[in-house]
Design a protein around this motif. Structure first.
Motif, short mmCIF file in Angstrom:
data_model
loop_
_atom_site.label_atom_id
_atom_site.label_comp_id
_atom_site.label_asym_id
_atom_site.label_seq_id
_atom_site.Cartn_x
_atom_site.Cartn_y
_atom_site.Cartn_z
N LEU A 64 0.83 -1.21 0.00
CA LEU A 64 0.00 0.00 0.00
C LEU A 64 0.86 1.26 0.00
CD1 LEU A 64 -2.78 -0.99 2.59
CD2 LEU A 64 -2.86 -1.15 0.10
N GLU A 65 2.00 1.16 0.60
CA GLU A 65 2.91 2.31 0.68
C GLU A 65 3.26 2.83 -0.70
OE1 GLU A 65 4.79 5.15 2.84
OE2 GLU A 65 3.92 3.38 3.81
N GLU A 66 3.33 1.93 -1.66
CA GLU A 66 3.73 2.31 -3.02
C GLU A 66 2.55 2.70 -3.91
OE1 GLU A 66 5.84 -1.01 -4.53
OE2 GLU A 66 7.47 -0.92 -3.05
N ARG A 67 1.32 2.26 -3.55
CA ARG A 67 0.21 2.43 -4.47
C ARG A 67 -0.96 3.24 -3.93
NH1 ARG A 67 -1.45 -3.07 -7.24
NH2 ARG A 67 -2.39 -1.52 -8.63
N LEU A 68 -1.09 3.34 -2.62
CA LEU A 68 -2.26 4.01 -2.04
C LEU A 68 -1.93 5.46 -1.72
CD1 LEU A 68 -5.17 3.42 -1.10
CD2 LEU A 68 -4.24 2.98 1.18
N PRO A 69 -2.74 6.42 -2.23
CA PRO A 69 -2.50 7.84 -1.93
C PRO A 69 -2.57 8.12 -0.44
CG PRO A 69 -4.03 7.61 -3.78
CD PRO A 69 -3.85 6.24 -3.19
#
Length: 225
Positions: A64-69
């Motif tokens: 999520l760190e890489e893909r979630l705003p």
């Protein structure tokens, strides 16, 4: 004379027998109160459930760190048992531990994403995305297989997912109604055909239904309610 010799032989034999019995008794007493040298044929995997689930939560959070705003709200639905409508204590503990770990990693676990601000925190960031954490599990003879995913509410895109297992030991078994439930069966059948009244899916596929304020996976109720 012969009688005297016979008496001596009998007496000697009796003394040797008494000595042997005494030695045997002493050796026997040495083992009293001692731990048996044999153990269980199968050693139970006693790895704490929370340790394994926290590792899974960290893996999902890294994705999520890489893909979630930043600032994106994540609602949580109770994990379900594949092929059953049972709501088990295992599902409650599993869901809460995973959600807790993702929250510890800095993500917003919320009860109602419709009340969460959806404006970008900064001009350099994309607007927040409403998401849902959901999952499913299957009970096997020795392990419990789990799948979890964080998906977007708008289009069901999977932003983070993970598959893992926890041991079916005395502690996890206590959270499952194995004795009462006809649905919990070994994943491998060794005793012949098993008749089932409903089919269980082979893997986890997020399913969506329209809610009052937003769209949430139709596994079970929101644990934050």
């Amino acid at each position: 004379m012969k009688t005297k010799k016979l008496f001596i032989i009998i007496a000697s034999t009796a003394l040797m027998a008494a000595a042997a019995c005494s030695g045997y008794q002493e050796r026997t007493l040495d083992y009293l109160g001692k731990r048996p040298t044999t153990g269980s044929f199968f050693k139970e995997d006693a790895t704490p459930m929370v340790t394994i689930n926290y590792k899974a939560g960290t893996q999902i959070a890294n994705q999520l760190e890489e893909r979630l705003p930043p600032g994106s709200p994540i609602t949580v639905t109770m994990f379900r048992m594949r092929g059953s409508q049972l709501q088990t204590d295992f599902a409650k503990v599993l869901t809460e531990q995973l959600a807790s770990r993702i929250a510890q990693e800095g993500f917003a676990i919320v009860a109602d994403s419709s009340k969460f601000p959806m404006t970008a925190l900064d001009d350099d960031f994309a607007p927040p995305e409403r998401c849902v954490l959901a999952g499913a599990y299957s009970v096997g003879p020795e392990i419990i297989s789990i799948t979890a995913a964080v998906t977007t509410v708008s289009d069901g895109e999977i932003l983070g997912s993970y598959d893992w297992t926890v041991p079916l030991n005395s502690k996890t078994r206590a959270l499952l109604p194995i004795k009462e439930s006809p649905y919990i069966e070994p994943m491998v059948n060794t005793s012949g055909p098993i008749e089932k009244t409903e089919a269980a899916p082979n893997n986890f596929t997020p399913q969506f239904e329209t809610g009052l304020h937003n769209r949430t996976p139709g596994f079970e109720q929101n644990i934050m309610d």
